[in-house]
Design a protein around this motif. Sequence first.
Motif, PDB file in Angstrom:
ATOM      1  N   MET A   1     100.515 -12.840  -6.196  1.00  0.00           N
ATOM      2  CA  MET A   1      99.751 -11.829  -6.935  1.00  0.00           C
ATOM      3  C   MET A   1      98.669 -12.506  -7.780  1.00  0.00           C
ATOM      4  O   MET A   1      97.522 -12.049  -7.841  1.00  0.00           O
ATOM      5  CB  MET A   1     100.691 -11.010  -7.817  1.00  0.00           C
ATOM      6  CG  MET A   1     100.021  -9.966  -8.685  1.00  0.00           C
ATOM      7  SD  MET A   1     101.213  -9.005  -9.660  1.00  0.00           S
ATOM      8  CE  MET A   1     101.755 -10.249 -10.854  1.00  0.00           C
ATOM      9  N   TYR A   2      99.014 -13.606  -8.427  1.00  0.00           N
ATOM     10  CA  TYR A   2      98.031 -14.363  -9.202  1.00  0.00           C
ATOM     11  C   TYR A   2      96.939 -14.919  -8.291  1.00  0.00           C
ATOM     12  O   TYR A   2      95.756 -14.933  -8.657  1.00  0.00           O
ATOM     13  CB  TYR A   2      98.721 -15.498  -9.957  1.00  0.00           C
ATOM     14  CG  TYR A   2      99.130 -15.131 -11.371  1.00  0.00           C
ATOM     15  CD1 TYR A   2      98.568 -15.775 -12.467  1.00  0.00           C
ATOM     16  CD2 TYR A   2     100.061 -14.129 -11.621  1.00  0.00           C
ATOM     17  CE1 TYR A   2      98.927 -15.445 -13.768  1.00  0.00           C
ATOM     18  CE2 TYR A   2     100.426 -13.790 -12.904  1.00  0.00           C
ATOM     19  CZ  TYR A   2      99.853 -14.450 -13.988  1.00  0.00           C
ATOM     20  OH  TYR A   2     100.210 -14.104 -15.268  1.00  0.00           O
ATOM     21  N   PHE A   3      97.343 -15.402  -7.110  1.00  0.00           N
ATOM     22  CA  PHE A   3      96.360 -15.939  -6.164  1.00  0.00           C
ATOM     23  C   PHE A   3      95.280 -14.910  -5.864  1.00  0.00           C
ATOM     24  O   PHE A   3      94.077 -15.200  -5.962  1.00  0.00           O
ATOM     25  CB  PHE A   3      97.051 -16.353  -4.861  1.00  0.00           C
ATOM     26  CG  PHE A   3      97.398 -17.811  -4.780  1.00  0.00           C
ATOM     27  CD1 PHE A   3      96.407 -18.768  -4.675  1.00  0.00           C
ATOM     28  CD2 PHE A   3      98.710 -18.223  -4.787  1.00  0.00           C
ATOM     29  CE1 PHE A   3      96.723 -20.109  -4.588  1.00  0.00           C
ATOM     30  CE2 PHE A   3      99.045 -19.566  -4.713  1.00  0.00           C
ATOM     31  CZ  PHE A   3      98.045 -20.513  -4.615  1.00  0.00           C
TER      32      PHE A   3
ATOM     33  N   VAL B   1     102.458  -9.925 -16.156  1.00  0.00           N
ATOM     34  CA  VAL B   1     101.461  -8.983 -15.622  1.00  0.00           C
ATOM     35  C   VAL B   1     100.344  -8.759 -16.641  1.00  0.00           C
ATOM     36  O   VAL B   1      99.153  -8.767 -16.294  1.00  0.00           O
ATOM     37  CB  VAL B   1     102.138  -7.644 -15.246  1.00  0.00           C
ATOM     38  CG1 VAL B   1     101.093  -6.577 -14.946  1.00  0.00           C
ATOM     39  CG2 VAL B   1     103.060  -7.826 -14.040  1.00  0.00           C
ATOM     40  N   THR B   2     100.713  -8.581 -17.909  1.00  0.00           N
ATOM     41  CA  THR B   2      99.709  -8.380 -18.963  1.00  0.00           C
ATOM     42  C   THR B   2      98.809  -9.597 -19.106  1.00  0.00           C
ATOM     43  O   THR B   2      97.581  -9.470 -19.265  1.00  0.00           O
ATOM     44  CB  THR B   2     100.405  -8.082 -20.307  1.00  0.00           C
ATOM     45  OG1 THR B   2     101.230  -6.919 -20.171  1.00  0.00           O
ATOM     46  CG2 THR B   2      99.392  -7.842 -21.410  1.00  0.00           C
ATOM     47  N   PHE B   3      99.396 -10.791 -19.051  1.00  0.00           N
ATOM     48  CA  PHE B   3      98.612 -12.029 -19.130  1.00  0.00           C
ATOM     49  C   PHE B   3      97.585 -12.090 -18.003  1.00  0.00           C
ATOM     50  O   PHE B   3      96.437 -12.493 -18.206  1.00  0.00           O
ATOM     51  CB  PHE B   3      99.563 -13.228 -19.068  1.00  0.00           C
ATOM     52  CG  PHE B   3      98.879 -14.560 -19.017  1.00  0.00           C
ATOM     53  CD1 PHE B   3      98.047 -14.973 -20.043  1.00  0.00           C
ATOM     54  CD2 PHE B   3      99.062 -15.411 -17.936  1.00  0.00           C
ATOM     55  CE1 PHE B   3      97.401 -16.212 -20.001  1.00  0.00           C
ATOM     56  CE2 PHE B   3      98.434 -16.644 -17.874  1.00  0.00           C
ATOM     57  CZ  PHE B   3      97.596 -17.049 -18.913  1.00  0.00           C
ATOM     58  N   LEU B   4      97.982 -11.654 -16.815  1.00  0.00           N
ATOM     59  CA  LEU B   4      97.076 -11.683 -15.669  1.00  0.00           C
ATOM     60  C   LEU B   4      95.929 -10.692 -15.833  1.00  0.00           C
ATOM     61  O   LEU B   4      94.834 -10.923 -15.308  1.00  0.00           O
ATOM     62  CB  LEU B   4      97.850 -11.395 -14.381  1.00  0.00           C
ATOM     63  CG  LEU B   4      97.055 -11.454 -13.074  1.00  0.00           C
ATOM     64  CD1 LEU B   4      96.343 -12.793 -12.924  1.00  0.00           C
ATOM     65  CD2 LEU B   4      97.962 -11.198 -11.875  1.00  0.00           C
ATOM     66  N   GLU B   5      96.152  -9.593 -16.551  1.00  0.00           N
ATOM     67  CA  GLU B   5      95.058  -8.650 -16.795  1.00  0.00           C
ATOM     68  C   GLU B   5      93.885  -9.354 -17.475  1.00  0.00           C
ATOM     69  O   GLU B   5      92.726  -9.190 -17.083  1.00  0.00           O
ATOM     70  CB  GLU B   5      95.542  -7.493 -17.671  1.00  0.00           C
ATOM     71  CG  GLU B   5      96.441  -6.489 -16.970  1.00  0.00           C
ATOM     72  CD  GLU B   5      96.750  -5.309 -17.868  1.00  0.00           C
ATOM     73  OE1 GLU B   5      95.877  -4.434 -18.007  1.00  0.00           O
ATOM     74  OE2 GLU B   5      97.858  -5.281 -18.446  1.00  0.00           O
TER      75      GLU B   5
ATOM     76  N   GLY C   1      92.592 -12.506 -15.338  1.00  0.00           N
ATOM     77  CA  GLY C   1      91.829 -12.048 -14.185  1.00  0.00           C
ATOM     78  C   GLY C   1      90.391 -11.712 -14.535  1.00  0.00           C
ATOM     79  O   GLY C   1      89.462 -11.977 -13.759  1.00  0.00           O
ATOM     80  N   VAL C   2      90.180 -11.120 -15.712  1.00  0.00           N
ATOM     81  CA  VAL C   2      88.817 -10.802 -16.151  1.00  0.00           C
ATOM     82  C   VAL C   2      88.013 -12.088 -16.311  1.00  0.00           C
ATOM     83  O   VAL C   2      86.915 -12.232 -15.761  1.00  0.00           O
ATOM     84  CB  VAL C   2      88.849 -10.024 -17.488  1.00  0.00           C
ATOM     85  CG1 VAL C   2      87.432  -9.858 -18.026  1.00  0.00           C
ATOM     86  CG2 VAL C   2      89.492  -8.664 -17.296  1.00  0.00           C
ATOM     87  N   ALA C   3      88.570 -13.045 -17.071  1.00  0.00           N
ATOM     88  CA  ALA C   3      87.839 -14.280 -17.353  1.00  0.00           C
ATOM     89  C   ALA C   3      87.529 -15.065 -16.073  1.00  0.00           C
ATOM     90  O   ALA C   3      86.390 -15.511 -15.862  1.00  0.00           O
ATOM     91  CB  ALA C   3      88.649 -15.145 -18.319  1.00  0.00           C
ATOM     92  N   VAL C   4      88.528 -15.219 -15.201  1.00  0.00           N
ATOM     93  CA  VAL C   4      88.344 -16.027 -13.996  1.00  0.00           C
ATOM     94  C   VAL C   4      87.349 -15.375 -13.046  1.00  0.00           C
ATOM     95  O   VAL C   4      86.454 -16.041 -12.501  1.00  0.00           O
ATOM     96  CB  VAL C   4      89.700 -16.272 -13.300  1.00  0.00           C
ATOM     97  CG1 VAL C   4      89.496 -16.902 -11.921  1.00  0.00           C
ATOM     98  CG2 VAL C   4      90.575 -17.170 -14.153  1.00  0.00           C
TER      99      VAL C   4
END
Length: 693
Positions: free
Chosen positions: A508-510, A563-567, A570-573
Amino acid sequence: LDTELHISSVNSLRSLRAAAIEMFHSLFESLFASYEDDVRKARIFCFASADGDELFMCVSPGDIVSEALADVGEYCLQLDTEALGELGIKLSDPDVVPAYVKFDQFQKTQGLLRLHERPEAEGVFSVLRKVDRVRLLYDQITDYLNLAGFERLGLITHSYPVHDIVVVKRLMSDWGRLRLVTSLTQPIDDIRDYFGEKIAFYFLFVETLGRAELLLLVFALITMAFQVALSETDFADLPQVLYSCVLIMWFMCFAKYWRRKQAIYSNMWGMEFMDNDEIKEPVNPRFQGRLSPSPLDESKLVLRPDKRKRFFGAIVSVAVQASFMALIITAVSLNQYYAAVSDARGNTTAFQLAAVLLTVQIKVFDYLWTMVATTLTDLEQKVTLQAYDQSKARKIFMMKFVNTFYSFFYIAFFEQVLDPKGCAQGGGCKSLLKTNLYIVYLTYITFGVLDVVLPVATFKVRVWMEARAMRKTGKVPVSLSLLEEQAKMNVYDGDECTADYLQIALPMYFFVLFSMVSPLFIVGLATVALATQLRADAWKLLVAYRRAFPFPSDGIGIWDDIVTFLEFLGVAVNVLLMLNQLDFVRLLVLCPIFQEEARQRPMIMKSLSFFVLLAAFILFRMLLNMYVSDEPAELKLRKAQQELQRVRLFQQQTAEDKASIELRAIGTNQACKTAEAARPLLPGDPMFEEPMV
C-alpha cells in the motif's frame, strides 16, 4: 466457586508434571460439579499422544456453566431484534442493531437475547457463541492458575481453542478457496464469530482496501491511455500530474471511509463496551512482573511492571532503534555507491544486480530486526499480550519502512544532487527509480508466497519427524486425529498477525508513494497481490494454523496510525516527485510567465510550488474532516437507540423493586377531606418557625 488444590512435595520433573495435570483436572472438575444440572453436560476428555509423550486435556463447558461465568463476569451480549417490542420500543428499520448489555439470567428467561445456532447441532440455539465460551473459560482458568507461568516452566506445552471441523468446512467453501480470488466478498460476521474481532477487522480492512484499489486501477488505466496519446507533445507529463493529485485525494477519501466503516462495525460487534466487563485480557507470557496491590482495589494482587525497569527499557529501545536505523541507511547508501562504481567500470547490469541485492538486504535486516524488536519489547514490561503485540508491531513497521523505502527516497530526491553521475549512468534518476521499483516490488510480493507455504511445510515436517522417531523406537506410526494434529500446527500469534498486516501495508505504501512512476503496473500488481493475499490468508488460517485465540478488538489498532501517517507522507512524496522527476518547466506551458520564471529561478519556483500544493492538499484533508465525520449520522442515531434500549431494559429488570403507587380522586360535588382538615400554621404549632426578617 470454591476450589481446593493440594500439592504435595515433589522431587522430580515427572512428579511436578503429574501435579500440574491434577491441578488442571481438579479445577475443571470442581467448576463443572458446581453446575450438575447442566442439560448439556460439560466435558473433560483426556487422551495420550500417538507417541505416548504428551497428554491432551480437552475441556468443553456446557451452557449453564458458560452462562454462570458470563453472569459473574458481566459479559456483554446482544439483545434480540424481536425483543425490542418487549421493551416498549418500536423501530421499523430492518437494519436496526440492538444494544449490547451485561448478561443477566433474567434476559435469557424473558427471551430478550439474540440466539446463535450451534454449528455442531442444527436447530439448537444458545445465547453464547463458541468464541464467548473460549473467552469465559480462559478468564476462569487464569483466576486460579497462571497459564503463562506453566508454559514458561515447561509444565504445559500449549493451550489453545481447537478447530471446529463443521465451521472450517463451511468457511473453506465460502471464503478460503483460492478459486474465489476474483471476488472480494467475505462472510465477515462468520469470520468474527469463529476467529474473534481482531482477525475479522484485518480481513475487513483488506476487503475495503481491495475495493478502493479497483477504483484507482480504473484511473490508472485512463492515465496510461493519456500518457500514450500525449507522449510526443508538451503535455506528456500532464497525465502523471493529474494521477498524483487524484491518488492523494483518493487515499484521503479511502482513509476517511475506512474510519467510518470501522466505527460502524465496532458498534455492530459490541466492541465499544468491551472494557466494561470483568473478563481479563490474556497476559503476555513473556512478562515477568511481580504481584502488587491493584491500583483499583488494593485488597487484590495483580501482576504489575517495575516502573524503573519500564523506564530503562523505553530508553534502551529508543537508542537501539536509532542505531539500527543508522545502520540500515549506511548499508543502503553503500549499495547505491558500489552500483554506481561498478557501472562506471563497464558493468552494464550493475544497477539491476544492486536492486536484487537490495531486496535480499531488506529481508536480512528484517529478520535481524525481528529478533532485536522482541528483546526491546520485553524490556518495556508490557503486561497484556495485546499491548505487547502492538508495541512490537510498531517497532517492526518503523524499521521495515526505513529499510524498504530509504533507497527509493535517496534515488528520487537526493542522488541527483549528491551523485549526478550515478543517475546519469543508470539512464537518469527517473529510469533508475523505475527499475528499482519493478525489481524490488515484484520480488517483495513474490516473497509473500512463502507466508503460505512455510506454515504448511513446517507442520508436515513435524508430523513426519514424529513418525520417524516412532519407527526408530520400534513403534508403528498411526494416523493422527484432528485434535492431536493441531498441536503440530504453527501458532497464529502477534508476530504472524503483524506479518500479514505488513504484506498489505508495505505494498500500500509502495503504490501511494511511488505509483506515479508507473501507475498501471504498480497499482495493477498491488490489486492482484491483495486479492491473492486475502484468499491465501484465509486458507492458511483454516488449514495451516491452530485456531487463534479470539481477541476482542475495536479496530485495527496501530495500523490506523500507519494509515494516517501515509496520508501526510503521500502528499509530500507525490508533490516532490512531480517537481523532481517530471519536466517542471514544460509543465508550465500554459502559464508562460511562470514558465520563464521557472527557467531563471528553478529552485525558488519549485519551492513555492511545493508549499502551495502541500497547503492545497492539507486544506482538502481539513475540509474533508470538517464536513465528513468519522462517525456517520446513522451511527450516532443507532447509539442513541441502543442507549434507550439499555435504559428500558434496566427499568424492566428493576420493575419489581419499584414502590407501589396508588392515585385517587373524588367525584363531582364531593367534599375534599384533606382540604377540610387543613388549618392555618400559627405560632405554637410544632411546624411553625419564626420568620428570618
